[in-house]
Each structure stands twice: as structure tokens, then as C-alpha cells.
Design an enzyme around this catalytic site. Structure first.
Site, short mmCIF file in Angstrom:
data_model
loop_
_atom_site.label_atom_id
_atom_site.label_comp_id
_atom_site.label_asym_id
_atom_site.label_seq_id
_atom_site.Cartn_x
_atom_site.Cartn_y
_atom_site.Cartn_z
N GLU A 118 -30.71 -33.17 -11.36
CA GLU A 118 -30.90 -31.73 -11.14
C GLU A 118 -32.09 -31.21 -11.93
OE1 GLU A 118 -27.39 -29.30 -11.38
OE2 GLU A 118 -28.55 -27.44 -11.29
N ASP B 113 -15.80 -32.31 -9.13
CA ASP B 113 -16.38 -32.24 -10.48
C ASP B 113 -15.32 -32.29 -11.55
OD1 ASP B 113 -19.15 -32.23 -10.79
OD2 ASP B 113 -19.33 -30.14 -10.15
N LYS C 116 -17.26 -36.50 -10.28
CA LYS C 116 -18.61 -36.39 -10.84
C LYS C 116 -18.49 -35.83 -12.24
CE LYS C 116 -21.72 -33.17 -9.36
NZ LYS C 116 -21.89 -32.36 -10.58
N ASP D 86 -18.07 -27.71 -9.75
CA ASP D 86 -17.56 -26.69 -10.70
C ASP D 86 -18.38 -25.41 -10.57
OD1 ASP D 86 -19.85 -27.69 -11.87
OD2 ASP D 86 -18.95 -28.06 -13.84
N SER D 87 -19.43 -25.44 -9.73
CA SER D 87 -20.15 -24.21 -9.38
C SER D 87 -19.21 -23.23 -8.68
CB SER D 87 -21.36 -24.54 -8.48
OG SER D 87 -20.97 -25.34 -7.38
N GLU E 63 -20.96 -34.85 -15.94
CA GLU E 63 -22.31 -34.63 -16.46
C GLU E 63 -22.57 -35.49 -17.70
OE1 GLU E 63 -23.07 -30.43 -17.01
OE2 GLU E 63 -22.44 -29.97 -14.95
O1 KIV Z 1 -21.26 -27.92 -9.17
C1 KIV Z 1 -22.24 -28.08 -8.43
O2 KIV Z 1 -22.49 -27.34 -7.47
C2 KIV Z 1 -23.11 -29.21 -8.71
C3 KIV Z 1 -24.35 -29.33 -7.86
C4 KIV Z 1 -25.37 -28.42 -8.40
C5 KIV Z 1 -24.83 -30.72 -7.81
O3 KIV Z 1 -22.87 -29.96 -9.59
#
Ligand code: KIV
Length: 262
Positions: A179, A81, A110, A42-43, A112
Site C-alpha cells: 500500500e 483482516d 490478512k 478493517d477499513s 499488517e
Molecule cells: O482494510 C482495507 O481496506 C485494506 C485495503 C486497503 C487493502 O486493507
């Protein structure tokens, strides 16, 4: 690589490598590398769209980028994500969001944290959706932290993360991203778990490492966190190449005869 291979890698003490990817072009390139898996993070909201946090990433954005990556990634395992709050609105909503990502080409999702959505994680793993956890600094909680800060400093904070990591493992997660935590805590959690830890600013003892692709390629000209290593000066490569194109156009040397149709 499949989710179950992550466990084998840990058992065989083989380190795992992951990078983020958001588009077809880079996915094609990554498909030619030995990288173990790619994360449609989600970055994307920050790296591609220029938002100050990952919070504006939504399920439509994640679906579109997962589809683009899946078209180029070949046999690479794709983790996508779960965006902000999509796993905090109950089991049916979370399953719908996971279905969207898996239908777009993800092989795993993934998410959180763990507290408050244990039921979601359990239902997803019981439904055949491989789940990767994400502990330590959880970027979706940036406003609760008051900024991007190292987590797990001090005994209480460290114990909480160890507890959460074990809970994730018991709920069926196949791996956990750690992280921005002290390296000693990364080492302790790695030793305590059967499932692999994938570190990003969590020290060298983790079972694997992940970086944002644009960071490791040195494409990011803004300030990057301490844990980033620029493996190439990508920003210089890009700006120099574009300056050379500009010069060739203005000098009339591009296109040459062999770059023109007769
Ligand atoms: O979204 C992302 O890039 C991440 C990484 C920092 C692991 O979750």
C-alpha cells in the site's frame, strides 16, 4: 480461487483483482462478477462506521461482517483482516482471532507488518491458515507515522520493505498487499517475490490490484487518495435516485397502480 491459485496466477502472469466488501448485498453482486477475491477489510471501521481510522475495528465487528459477506459471496474467496493488535498478543491469541474469522467464513486472513510477529505468521501458515501480508503503508500504524503517508521513499525505507516482503514469503504467506509506495519499489518487490503482490497505490507492475469498493464505485464524497479511480459516479447515482424517489412521492406518482396490491 484458493490461496494456492494466487501463486499459479503469478506464474502464469495473470493479474489478480480484489475489492473490499463488508455486507451481504454487495457480496451477492460481487459473486456475479469476475473479481478474483474479496477482502473484508478493517477499513469497515471507516467506510461503514465512520471512524477516522481502522483502529476501532475489533474481532466482533470483523466476525459479523465476514459472516454477512460469506452469506452472499458464493464461490468467491474471502480474505478477512486481523484487526488492530489481535496478532500482537502472542500465538494463542492470534490463533483464536484467526479461528473466529475462519469460522465466520473467511478462507484466509490478512495482517499488517511482519517484524515482531514472525512466530504468529509461521504458526498460522503451519496450521493451514492462508496468510496474506500487508506492507508499505500499514493503516493500523497511522499514529506512529503521524498520518497517512507514502512509505518506502529513500533507500533505507525501501530496503526495509523489500526485506519484510521476502520475510513474509519465507514465513509462508501466499500474497502480500503493498500500500502506498513508489511504483518503482512496487515493481522491484514484485520481481523479487514468488508470491503475488497486490497493489493499492503501489504502481502498475504489481501482480494484482485492490481497491475499497465504495471508492471505485465513486460513493465516497470525501477526499480520496491519489491512487483511487472512480469507475462510476456512484454518489451521483445514489443522490439522483433518491431525489427522484422524493419527487415521485411528493407528486403522488409513486406508488403507481402496478406497484399497489388490488
Ligand atoms: O482494510 C482495507 O481496506 C485494506 C485495503 C486497503 C487493502 O486493507
Amino acid at each position: 480461487m484458493f490461496a494456492k491459485d494466487f501463486l499459479h496466477s503469478k506464474a502464469e502472469k495473470r493479474k489478480l483483482s480484489m475489492v473490499t466488501c463488508y455486507d451481504y448485498t454487495f457480496a451477492r453482486l460481487l459473486s456475479e462478477t469476475p473479481i478474483d477475491a474479496v477482502l473484508v477489510g478493517d477499513s469497515v471501521a471507516m467506510v461503514v462506521y465512520g471512524h477516522p481510522s481502522t483502529l476501532p475495528a475489533n474481532i466482533e465487528m470483523m466476525r459479523a461482517h465476514t459472516e454477512a459477506v460469506a452469506r452472499g459471496a458464493g464461490a468467491k474467496m474471502i480474505v478477512a483482516d486481523m484487526p488492530f493488535l489481535t496478532f500482537r498478543k502472542g500465538v494463542p491469541a492470534a490463533l483464536d482471532a484467526a479461528q473466529t474469522l475462519m469460522s465466520a467464513g473467511a478462507h484466509a486472513v490478512k495482517l499488517e507488518g511482519v517484524e515482531g510477529h514472525e512466530d504468529v505468521i509461521q504458526r498460522m501458515t503451519q496450521s493451514g491458515i492462508p496468510v496474506m501480508g500487508h506492507l508499505g503503508l500499514q493503516p493500523q500504524s497511522v499514529h506512529a507515522y503521524g498520518g497517512y503517508r507514502v512509505q518506502g521513499r529513500g533507500d533505507d525505507a525501501a530496503r526495509t520493505i523489500v526485506r519484510e516482503a521476502i520475510a513474509l514469503q519465507e514465513l509462508g504467506a501466499f500474497a502480500v498487499v503493498l500500500e502506498c509506495i513508489p511504483a518503482t519499489l512496487g515493481e522491484e518487490i514484485t520481481a523479487a517475490l514468488r508470491i503475488p503482490t497486490i497493489g493499492i497505490g503501489a504502481g502498475a507492475a504489481c501482480d494484482g490490484q485492490i481497491l475499497v469498493l465504495q471508492d471505485l464505485l465513486g460513493m465516497n464524497i470525501d477526499k480520496t487518495p491519489k491512487f483511487v479511480r472512480r469507475f462510476v459516479d456512484g454518489s451521483r447515482c445514489v443522490t439522483d435516485s433518491i431525489a427522484r424517489f422524493d419527487e415521485a412521492v411528493k407528486a403522488g406518482t409513486f406508488p403507481a397502480a402496478e406497484e399497489s396490491y388490488q
